[in-house]
Motif scaffolding. Structure first.
Motif, PDB file in Angstrom:
ATOM      1  N   LEU A  41      -3.132   4.675  -4.446  1.00  0.00           N
ATOM      2  CA  LEU A  41      -2.825   5.719  -3.089  1.00  0.00           C
ATOM      3  C   LEU A  41      -1.799   5.132  -2.488  1.00  0.00           C
ATOM      4  O   LEU A  41      -0.703   5.733  -2.108  1.00  0.00           O
ATOM      5  N   LEU A  42      -2.024   3.797  -2.157  1.00  0.00           N
ATOM      6  CA  LEU A  42      -1.028   3.101  -1.364  1.00  0.00           C
ATOM      7  C   LEU A  42       0.245   2.944  -1.923  1.00  0.00           C
ATOM      8  O   LEU A  42       1.219   2.848  -1.310  1.00  0.00           O
ATOM      9  N   ALA A  43       0.310   2.556  -3.394  1.00  0.00           N
ATOM     10  CA  ALA A  43       1.332   2.550  -4.000  1.00  0.00           C
ATOM     11  C   ALA A  43       2.681   3.769  -3.926  1.00  0.00           C
ATOM     12  O   ALA A  43       3.704   3.876  -3.799  1.00  0.00           O
ATOM     13  N   HIS A  44       1.563   4.840  -4.021  1.00  0.00           N
ATOM     14  CA  HIS A  44       2.394   6.219  -3.838  1.00  0.00           C
ATOM     15  C   HIS A  44       3.012   6.274  -2.395  1.00  0.00           C
ATOM     16  O   HIS A  44       4.003   6.736  -2.333  1.00  0.00           O
ATOM     17  N   ALA A  45       2.382   5.814  -1.487  1.00  0.00           N
ATOM     18  CA  ALA A  45       2.713   5.884  -0.172  1.00  0.00           C
ATOM     19  C   ALA A  45       4.170   5.084  -0.142  1.00  0.00           C
ATOM     20  O   ALA A  45       4.785   5.225   0.774  1.00  0.00           O
ATOM     21  N   SER A  47       6.230   4.084  -2.635  1.00  0.00           N
ATOM     22  CA  SER A  47       6.872   4.333  -3.934  1.00  0.00           C
ATOM     23  C   SER A  47       8.171   3.625  -3.991  1.00  0.00           C
ATOM     24  O   SER A  47       9.064   3.464  -4.890  1.00  0.00           O
ATOM     25  N   ALA A  48       8.943   4.337  -2.594  1.00  0.00           N
ATOM     26  CA  ALA A  48      10.521   3.701  -2.694  1.00  0.00           C
ATOM     27  C   ALA A  48      10.707   2.226  -2.307  1.00  0.00           C
ATOM     28  O   ALA A  48      11.691   1.727  -2.343  1.00  0.00           O
ATOM     29  N   GLY A  49       9.778   1.474  -2.023  1.00  0.00           N
ATOM     30  CA  GLY A  49       9.732   0.117  -1.614  1.00  0.00           C
ATOM     31  C   GLY A  49       9.256  -0.845  -2.908  1.00  0.00           C
ATOM     32  O   GLY A  49       9.564  -0.688  -3.849  1.00  0.00           O
ATOM     33  N   ALA A  50       8.757  -2.020  -2.273  1.00  0.00           N
ATOM     34  CA  ALA A  50       8.310  -3.081  -3.144  1.00  0.00           C
ATOM     35  C   ALA A  50       6.903  -3.504  -2.961  1.00  0.00           C
ATOM     36  O   ALA A  50       6.409  -3.418  -1.607  1.00  0.00           O
ATOM     37  N   MET A  51       6.269  -3.974  -3.808  1.00  0.00           N
ATOM     38  CA  MET A  51       5.108  -4.821  -3.451  1.00  0.00           C
ATOM     39  C   MET A  51       4.793  -6.038  -4.521  1.00  0.00           C
ATOM     40  O   MET A  51       5.716  -6.371  -5.081  1.00  0.00           O
ATOM     41  N   ILE A  52       3.954  -6.917  -3.898  1.00  0.00           N
ATOM     42  CA  ILE A  52       3.857  -8.199  -4.463  1.00  0.00           C
ATOM     43  C   ILE A  52       2.229  -8.359  -4.938  1.00  0.00           C
ATOM     44  O   ILE A  52       1.277  -7.797  -3.933  1.00  0.00           O
ATOM     45  N   THR A  62      -0.979  -4.980 -11.454  1.00  0.00           N
ATOM     46  CA  THR A  62       0.671  -4.869 -11.657  1.00  0.00           C
ATOM     47  C   THR A  62       0.906  -3.866 -12.560  1.00  0.00           C
ATOM     48  O   THR A  62       1.949  -2.978 -12.157  1.00  0.00           O
ATOM     49  N   ALA A  63       0.477  -3.638 -13.698  1.00  0.00           N
ATOM     50  CA  ALA A  63       0.521  -2.321 -14.627  1.00  0.00           C
ATOM     51  C   ALA A  63       0.457  -1.191 -13.845  1.00  0.00           C
ATOM     52  O   ALA A  63       0.869  -0.017 -14.076  1.00  0.00           O
ATOM     53  N   ALA A  64      -0.898  -0.885 -12.965  1.00  0.00           N
ATOM     54  CA  ALA A  64      -1.167   0.278 -12.319  1.00  0.00           C
ATOM     55  C   ALA A  64      -0.115   0.625 -11.327  1.00  0.00           C
ATOM     56  O   ALA A  64       0.242   1.890 -11.537  1.00  0.00           O
ATOM     57  N   CYS A  65       0.602  -0.180 -10.585  1.00  0.00           N
ATOM     58  CA  CYS A  65       1.525   0.046  -9.720  1.00  0.00           C
ATOM     59  C   CYS A  65       2.970   0.234 -10.308  1.00  0.00           C
ATOM     60  O   CYS A  65       3.653   0.749  -9.466  1.00  0.00           O
ATOM     61  N   ALA A  66       3.043  -0.534 -11.293  1.00  0.00           N
ATOM     62  CA  ALA A  66       4.805  -0.698 -11.816  1.00  0.00           C
ATOM     63  C   ALA A  66       5.333   0.524 -12.150  1.00  0.00           C
ATOM     64  O   ALA A  66       6.456   0.823 -11.848  1.00  0.00           O
ATOM     65  N   ILE A  68       4.893   3.183 -10.336  1.00  0.00           N
ATOM     66  CA  ILE A  68       4.733   4.046  -9.098  1.00  0.00           C
ATOM     67  C   ILE A  68       5.877   3.534  -8.125  1.00  0.00           C
ATOM     68  O   ILE A  68       6.407   4.263  -7.463  1.00  0.00           O
ATOM     69  N   VAL A  69       5.785   2.280  -7.926  1.00  0.00           N
ATOM     70  CA  VAL A  69       6.471   1.444  -7.054  1.00  0.00           C
ATOM     71  C   VAL A  69       7.792   1.214  -7.669  1.00  0.00           C
ATOM     72  O   VAL A  69       8.036   0.852  -8.684  1.00  0.00           O
ATOM     73  N   ASN A  70       8.670   1.093  -6.701  1.00  0.00           N
ATOM     74  CA  ASN A  70      10.287   0.740  -7.254  1.00  0.00           C
ATOM     75  C   ASN A  70      10.165  -0.678  -7.833  1.00  0.00           C
ATOM     76  O   ASN A  70      10.874  -0.795  -8.645  1.00  0.00           O
ATOM     77  N   GLU A  71       9.588  -1.560  -7.223  1.00  0.00           N
ATOM     78  CA  GLU A  71       9.882  -2.725  -7.482  1.00  0.00           C
ATOM     79  C   GLU A  71       8.249  -3.513  -7.295  1.00  0.00           C
ATOM     80  O   GLU A  71       7.802  -3.293  -6.312  1.00  0.00           O
ATOM     81  N   VAL A  72       7.865  -4.234  -8.308  1.00  0.00           N
ATOM     82  CA  VAL A  72       6.662  -5.066  -8.186  1.00  0.00           C
ATOM     83  C   VAL A  72       6.955  -6.426  -8.531  1.00  0.00           C
ATOM     84  O   VAL A  72       7.554  -6.749  -9.632  1.00  0.00           O
ATOM     85  N   VAL A  73       6.567  -7.533  -7.959  1.00  0.00           N
ATOM     86  CA  VAL A  73       6.865  -8.919  -8.076  1.00  0.00           C
ATOM     87  C   VAL A  73       5.254  -9.247  -8.309  1.00  0.00           C
ATOM     88  O   VAL A  73       4.316  -9.241  -7.477  1.00  0.00           O
ATOM     89  N   ALA A  74       4.942 -10.047  -9.328  1.00  0.00           N
ATOM     90  CA  ALA A  74       3.758 -10.587  -9.964  1.00  0.00           C
ATOM     91  C   ALA A  74       3.688 -12.075  -9.844  1.00  0.00           C
ATOM     92  O   ALA A  74       4.638 -12.570 -10.686  1.00  0.00           O
ATOM     93  N   LEU A  75       2.814 -12.579  -9.325  1.00  0.00           N
ATOM     94  CA  LEU A  75       2.722 -13.960  -9.220  1.00  0.00           C
ATOM     95  C   LEU A  75       1.302 -14.544  -9.809  1.00  0.00           C
ATOM     96  O   LEU A  75       0.386 -13.960  -9.548  1.00  0.00           O
ATOM     97  N   GLU A  76       1.587 -15.466 -10.717  1.00  0.00           N
ATOM     98  CA  GLU A  76       0.133 -15.956 -11.273  1.00  0.00           C
ATOM     99  C   GLU A  76       0.550 -17.581 -11.741  1.00  0.00           C
ATOM    100  O   GLU A  76       1.512 -17.756 -12.515  1.00  0.00           O
ATOM    101  N   PRO A  77      -0.338 -18.609 -11.147  1.00  0.00           N
ATOM    102  CA  PRO A  77      -0.014 -19.983 -11.605  1.00  0.00           C
ATOM    103  C   PRO A  77      -0.711 -20.319 -13.011  1.00  0.00           C
ATOM    104  O   PRO A  77      -0.117 -21.347 -13.480  1.00  0.00           O
ATOM    105  N   ASP A  78      -1.360 -19.238 -13.495  1.00  0.00           N
ATOM    106  CA  ASP A  78      -1.811 -19.691 -14.898  1.00  0.00           C
ATOM    107  C   ASP A  78      -0.738 -19.096 -15.988  1.00  0.00           C
ATOM    108  O   ASP A  78      -0.520 -18.001 -16.078  1.00  0.00           O
TER     109      ASP A  78
END
Length: 91
Positions: A41-45, A47-52, A62-66, A68-78
């Protein structure tokens, strides 16, 4: 830099999960589903922006929002989990 090791059997996880369930959803055990529904729901709100997605793990959020949102940055130390997520949402 020290190598990060994901501790899948962390003894504090049940307590953390209980706290999380009390804040999201109705504590029926479906807190993760409620959380992801809220994120979509928040991703749709925005959608023209970016999320991390910090600590993206296996990339479910990440996959659920990718798509929907214009850009997704995913960080994972493993490294293995990071590579899995990268392959999951390469585009």
């Amino acid at each position: 830099m020290t190598e990060y090791v994901y501790n899948d059997n962390d003894s504090t996880m049940p307590a953390l999960s209980a706290k999380f369930a009390s804040r999201v959803g109705d504590s029926s055990g479906h807190h993760e589903e409620a959380f992801h529904s809220m994120l979509e729901l928040l991703a749709h709100a925005i959608s023209a922006g970016a999320m991390i997605d910090v600590g993206c793990g296996m990339g479910r959020t990440t996959a659920a929002c990718a798509g929907i949102v214009n850009e997704v940055v995913a960080l994972e130390p493993d490294e293995a989990r990071c590579n899995y997520t990268r392959d999951l949402v390469r585009d």
